[in-house]
Design an enzyme around this catalytic site. Sequence first.
Site, PDB file in Angstrom:
ATOM      1  N   ASP A 145       0.926  -7.618   0.024  1.00 29.45           N
ATOM      2  CA  ASP A 145       0.653  -6.184   0.033  1.00 29.45           C
ATOM      3  C   ASP A 145      -0.198  -5.754  -1.171  1.00 29.45           C
ATOM      4  OD1 ASP A 145       0.701  -3.537   0.850  1.00 29.45           O
ATOM      5  OD2 ASP A 145       2.611  -3.096  -0.107  1.00 29.45           O
ATOM      6  N   TYR A 146      -1.150  -6.587  -1.563  1.00 30.72           N
ATOM      7  CA  TYR A 146      -2.107  -6.145  -2.571  1.00 30.72           C
ATOM      8  C   TYR A 146      -2.976  -5.032  -1.978  1.00 30.72           C
ATOM      9  CZ  TYR A 146      -1.145  -9.952  -5.851  1.00 30.72           C
ATOM     10  OH  TYR A 146      -0.559 -10.790  -6.756  1.00 30.72           O
ATOM     11  N   GLU A 147      -3.227  -3.991  -2.782  1.00 36.54           N
ATOM     12  CA  GLU A 147      -3.980  -2.847  -2.291  1.00 36.54           C
ATOM     13  C   GLU A 147      -5.190  -2.503  -3.165  1.00 36.54           C
ATOM     14  OE1 GLU A 147      -1.265   0.371  -1.551  1.00 36.54           O
ATOM     15  OE2 GLU A 147       0.032  -0.853  -0.279  1.00 36.54           O
ATOM     16  N   HIS A 148      -5.296  -3.171  -4.330  1.00 35.54           N
ATOM     17  CA  HIS A 148      -6.413  -2.946  -5.248  1.00 35.54           C
ATOM     18  C   HIS A 148      -6.904  -4.307  -5.739  1.00 35.54           C
ATOM     19  CE1 HIS A 148      -5.056   1.221  -5.180  1.00 35.54           C
ATOM     20  NE2 HIS A 148      -3.837   0.757  -5.453  1.00 35.54           N
ATOM     21  N   GLN A 154      -0.384  -0.812   7.969  1.00 40.71           N
ATOM     22  CA  GLN A 154       0.142   0.466   7.468  1.00 40.71           C
ATOM     23  C   GLN A 154      -0.494   1.639   8.221  1.00 40.71           C
ATOM     24  OE1 GLN A 154       0.447   0.813   3.106  1.00 40.71           O
ATOM     25  NE2 GLN A 154       0.004  -1.383   2.966  1.00 40.71           N
TER      26      GLN A 154
END
Length: 302
Positions: free
Chosen positions: A152-155, A214
């Site tokens: 769940d890396y988002e950056h 998501q």
Amino acid sequence: MELARLSLTILVINAFMISVVLTQAAPTKANLFREYIGANFKNVKFSDVPINPDTEVHFILSFAIDYTTSSPSPTNGKFNVFWDTDNLSPSAVSFIKSKHPNVKVALSLGGNSVGDGLVYFRPFSIDSWVSNAVSSLTRTIKQYNLDGIDIDYEHFKAYPHIFAECIGQLIATLKRNKVIAFASIAPFDDNAVQSHYLALWRSYGHLIDYVNFQFYAYDQGTTETQFISYFKTQTSNYNGGKVLASITTDGSGGLSPENGFFTACNRLKSQQQFAGIFIWSADESKATGFRYEKQAQALLAS
């Protein structure tokens, strides 16, 4: 005699071919319910969350982050635990799994933020990051008796192909070493996010068991028709993947239950187009008695 033997052989081959066709044609039972837990330190326990025995339930501990725990800064793949360990301890994991045979527990990597800053995927090199990640995560997974990981890396402060190689090699190694049984990814509809996760999917999609897309990252006013369209778009993007429908119980975005989320899920389920449902998160659901968890699992069990 030879004719009889030949006829018997043909019958056996035909029976085998029919069984193969029937097996391939049989729909996958979409009864998977997944929920993130522990990120917001709301004192939620596994045992607080309703568990329907006719569903497969995955709790996803949130989060393990490759940052230092004090004055958080990147550690190049050396993961530390950042979830509520007081309530979600190794003994708590063992207890819930022994009490409910249909429960599995995973950990999620990354997340949106830590402390007052964002969590960035920032490897020093592919080989060093993978080596550190395999070592640190193996220890944590074994300590907590976990079954899988979620990404769940988002950056990002690395190119998509670097992300793809680091995460893909991590998953491949953990599976090869029989440390995990499954892996999932949690992308959302953002250009930078999608470029990284689709690069991973193209190279290592065969190792990824579930796509926790998501959908609640879409606008708060999402309609049922829009949700169905978004779902089909992402199913096409992650072609061949088991894409889960999703809601957030903090009401921040996406198609809400009040506006037709479960109606949309029933439509997708009747068309055999989705693999299950996941919710963000148990921490937020505790205040309202987990009503959407109950509703989601009832739908999946039906």
